[in-house]
Enzyme design. Sequence first.
Site, short mmCIF file in Angstrom:
data_model
loop_
_atom_site.label_atom_id
_atom_site.label_comp_id
_atom_site.label_asym_id
_atom_site.label_seq_id
_atom_site.Cartn_x
_atom_site.Cartn_y
_atom_site.Cartn_z
N LEU A 105 0.87 -1.17 0.00
CA LEU A 105 0.00 0.00 0.00
C LEU A 105 0.91 1.21 0.00
CD1 LEU A 105 -2.68 -0.95 2.71
CD2 LEU A 105 -2.95 -1.02 0.22
N ASP A 106 0.57 2.23 -0.78
CA ASP A 106 1.44 3.41 -0.79
C ASP A 106 1.34 4.17 0.54
OD1 ASP A 106 -0.72 5.30 -0.96
OD2 ASP A 106 -0.84 4.96 -3.10
N ARG A 107 2.22 5.12 0.71
CA ARG A 107 2.36 5.82 1.99
C ARG A 107 1.05 6.45 2.45
NH1 ARG A 107 3.59 11.13 3.40
NH2 ARG A 107 4.72 11.36 5.38
#
Length: 247
Positions: A105-107
């Site tokens: 999952l991106d930041r």
Amino acid sequence: MKERLQKILARAGHGSRRSAETVITAGRVSINGNVVSELGSQADPDVDVITVDGKPLVLPSGHVYLAMNKPYGVVTTASDPQNRRTVMELLPNDLPPHVFAIGRLDRDTEGLLLFTDDGELAHRLAHPRYRIDKEYFAQVEGVPDEEALGRMRTGIDLGDRVTANADVRIAPAPYGHEVREGRTWVRVVIHEGRKRQVRLMCAAVGHPIRALVRTRIGDIALAKAAKGHVRRLSDREVASLRELVGL
């Protein structure tokens, strides 16, 4: 019984099969003292002595399967050159080596993230061939009309590809999140999981995402877990994932 070397390495916790292939082609693996660098190589882990970087390969008697509610601002990586907080820092300290995140999952995305040292299961869950449902709740700018929702359902041209059919509908806010004026929560279920796909889909129809939460992978749901909470999957949940990918 002989099997492909990359499959054995993945089962021993050396990442996905693709990661294991990199280890093999780099000449880091030996079978009975002979360096092997061809991807078609096979071995019998019950008979052959397999080493990686000179160390005997140990197949685990059982694997680890974890679910995390990833908080906002945490990066999905083992280490970060910018010294940002990583998901690995949130895991228990007593885990065996080679536990890794399945996908990422991106930041700026919160929600369900799975971890394991079972490379074969991780490979299949991440591969679009197995069409594993991934459910997201996206808080978008404005109120998408039926035309915008329909475009997301039937496929969005992102330049290099057209997205596959998706289940898209306006929905209540997910647990722990609020409704904000001028924004709408949209439930999106996809099975591709390409990089930033949901964000790109929403932006393409004129409703950029302001918050994004993944709430389900297959039959594994985030439920009401606190942010940062990590739990072990039950035997039933593991069996469900394995059945979904034909293991």
